[in-house]
Scaffold this motif. Structure first.
Motif, short mmCIF file in Angstrom:
data_model
loop_
_atom_site.label_atom_id
_atom_site.label_comp_id
_atom_site.label_asym_id
_atom_site.label_seq_id
_atom_site.Cartn_x
_atom_site.Cartn_y
_atom_site.Cartn_z
N TYR A 1 -28.98 -2.62 8.02
CA TYR A 1 -28.28 -1.62 7.20
C TYR A 1 -27.85 -0.44 8.06
O TYR A 1 -26.74 0.09 7.90
CB TYR A 1 -29.20 -1.16 6.08
N ALA A 2 -28.71 -0.03 8.99
CA ALA A 2 -28.36 1.08 9.88
C ALA A 2 -27.24 0.69 10.84
O ALA A 2 -26.33 1.49 11.10
CB ALA A 2 -29.59 1.54 10.65
N ASP A 3 -27.27 -0.54 11.36
CA ASP A 3 -26.29 -0.97 12.36
C ASP A 3 -24.92 -1.25 11.76
O ASP A 3 -23.89 -0.92 12.38
CB ASP A 3 -26.79 -2.22 13.09
N PHE A 4 -24.89 -1.85 10.58
CA PHE A 4 -23.62 -2.36 10.05
C PHE A 4 -23.10 -1.59 8.84
O PHE A 4 -21.99 -1.88 8.38
CB PHE A 4 -23.78 -3.84 9.67
N VAL A 5 -23.85 -0.63 8.32
CA VAL A 5 -23.38 0.16 7.19
C VAL A 5 -23.34 1.65 7.54
O VAL A 5 -22.29 2.30 7.48
CB VAL A 5 -24.26 -0.07 5.94
N VAL A 6 -24.48 2.20 7.93
CA VAL A 6 -24.56 3.65 8.17
C VAL A 6 -23.84 4.03 9.45
O VAL A 6 -23.03 4.96 9.47
CB VAL A 6 -26.04 4.10 8.22
N ARG A 7 -24.13 3.34 10.55
CA ARG A 7 -23.54 3.71 11.84
C ARG A 7 -22.00 3.63 11.83
O ARG A 7 -21.34 4.57 12.28
CB ARG A 7 -24.11 2.83 12.94
N PRO A 8 -21.37 2.54 11.35
CA PRO A 8 -19.89 2.54 11.32
C PRO A 8 -19.30 3.66 10.49
O PRO A 8 -18.25 4.21 10.84
CB PRO A 8 -19.56 1.16 10.74
N ARG A 9 -19.98 4.02 9.38
CA ARG A 9 -19.44 5.11 8.55
C ARG A 9 -19.51 6.43 9.29
O ARG A 9 -18.56 7.23 9.24
CB ARG A 9 -20.24 5.20 7.24
N LEU A 10 -20.59 6.70 9.99
CA LEU A 10 -20.72 7.97 10.71
C LEU A 10 -19.76 8.05 11.89
O LEU A 10 -19.28 9.13 12.24
CB LEU A 10 -22.16 8.16 11.18
N LEU A 11 -19.45 6.92 12.51
CA LEU A 11 -18.54 6.93 13.64
C LEU A 11 -17.09 7.20 13.23
O LEU A 11 -16.26 7.52 14.08
CB LEU A 11 -18.61 5.59 14.38
N THR A 12 -16.79 7.06 11.94
CA THR A 12 -15.44 7.39 11.47
C THR A 12 -15.22 8.89 11.32
O THR A 12 -14.08 9.32 11.11
CB THR A 12 -15.17 6.71 10.12
N ILE A 13 -16.28 9.70 11.41
CA ILE A 13 -16.14 11.14 11.27
C ILE A 13 -15.57 11.70 12.57
O ILE A 13 -16.09 11.42 13.66
CB ILE A 13 -17.51 11.79 10.97
N PRO A 14 -14.49 12.48 12.50
CA PRO A 14 -13.93 13.06 13.73
C PRO A 14 -14.95 13.92 14.48
O PRO A 14 -15.75 14.62 13.87
CB PRO A 14 -12.75 13.90 13.21
N ARG A 15 -14.92 13.85 15.80
CA ARG A 15 -15.76 14.61 16.73
C ARG A 15 -17.17 14.03 16.87
O ARG A 15 -17.99 14.61 17.59
CB ARG A 15 -15.87 16.07 16.32
#
Length: 312
Positions: A160-174
């Protein structure tokens, strides 16, 4: 000179007052747009090159991986120093540039040299790439996902951390990077049974060759028919453990020998080289790193808003 300035200011009071007001307004406007950080970024522009070679000792990593990478990076314009760390299966090369070097221009030059250096690296090097644009003071937040073994497995929380949370956070600019730690990483594990292999005449190379070609789509070229071309594809990609268990390893007397007959095939966690916890209990920790020129306060608010969306 000072007396002249004082008398000139007294003679032109209105102009001086207007200039002071303009400077005050400009200063307030600039202050509202300046990025806020906990500490100033005092690091020179640095590009990190990392390489993975599982199974190599530190001496082999230094001689076969680190040294060719350092040699390739030497001579890049603006480079001040090159440092490296060689450990078990890992190599890190830190290329430091002058203060006036643009970090993105530096990464472009390192990338060009890295493309040429890959040809000199030995077989077995799994990953060679540059690290994200971040600094040593760039970690702004740590997010904990607690693990309750009675309700959910550590492997599920890590996925869940690798494939759900992490990709969402990486879409945030900066946001430069999100590094997960802890939990269990799911692996396909094949554990050969030497007794069955000897009885059926199967060598370890047979198993290695079969597993290497598992779950891959291949192309069969084109078929010309009625003045048209048809693409021929072999669809073999799968994630089901049952397909791996039924993978043919060899053929004896006109019959196929499957992988499950000579080995134990199952999902299992990878070997841990570290762990994480929260309040004395196991957890998956995600370290969020920002880019050097990002506003910590604004970026933290965006991350908190994104995390709040997971609870809806």
């Amino acid at each position: 000179m000072f007396d002249w300035l004082v008398h000139a200011a007294l003679r032109n009071r209105l102009i001086v007052a207007l200039a002071a007001v303009v400077l005050l307004i400009y200063g307030a406007f600039t202050l509202s747009r300046m990025p806020v950080d906990v500490f100033p970024d005092l690091n020179k522009p640095t590009v990190t090159v990392q390489a993975e070679a599982g199974g190599m000792a530190p001496e082999e990593v230094e001689q076969l991986i680190t040294l060719p990478l350092e040699t390739a990076m030497a001579g890049i314009p603006g480079v001040e120093s090159i440092r490296s760390i060689s450990s078990v299966g890992l190599a890190f090369v830190y290329v430091t540039f002058d203060w006036d070097t643009d970090i993105y221009r530096a990464r472009q030059m390192v990338g060009e040299r890295l493309a040429a250096a890959r040809e000199q690296l030995p077989d077995g090097v799994d990953h060679v790439a540059m690290g994200p644009v971040s600094s040593i003071m760039g970690e702004i937040m740590s997010v904990a996902l607690p693990i309750d073994p009675a309700r959910v497995s550590p492997m599920t929380v890590r996925e869940y951390a690798d494939f759900v949370v992490r990709p969402r956070l990486l879409t945030i600019p900066r946001v430069a990077q999100v590094v997960p730690i802890g939990g269990e990483v799911r692996q396909y594990q094949v554990q050969p049974d030497t007794a069955r292999m000897a009885a059926l005449g199967i060598a370890i190379d047979d198993i290695a060759s079969a597993v290497k070609g598992f779950s891959a789509n291949t192309s069969g070229g084109f078929l010309e028919l009625n003045a048209r071309e048809y693409l021929i594809r072999n669809i073999g990609r799968t994630t089901r453990i049952e397909d791996l268990q039924r993978l043919p390893v060899a053929y004896r007397n006109g019959q196929s020998i499957t992988l499950a007959q000579v080995a134990r095939v199952a999902f299992a966690p990878a070997i841990k080289r570290g762990d994480a916890g929260y309040n004395g209990k196991p957890a998956v920790i995600l370290g969020i790193q920002k880019q050097p020129d990002a506003d910590t306060v604004k970026l933290t608010r965006r991350v908190e808003e994104a995390l709040a969306g997971f609870g809806k």
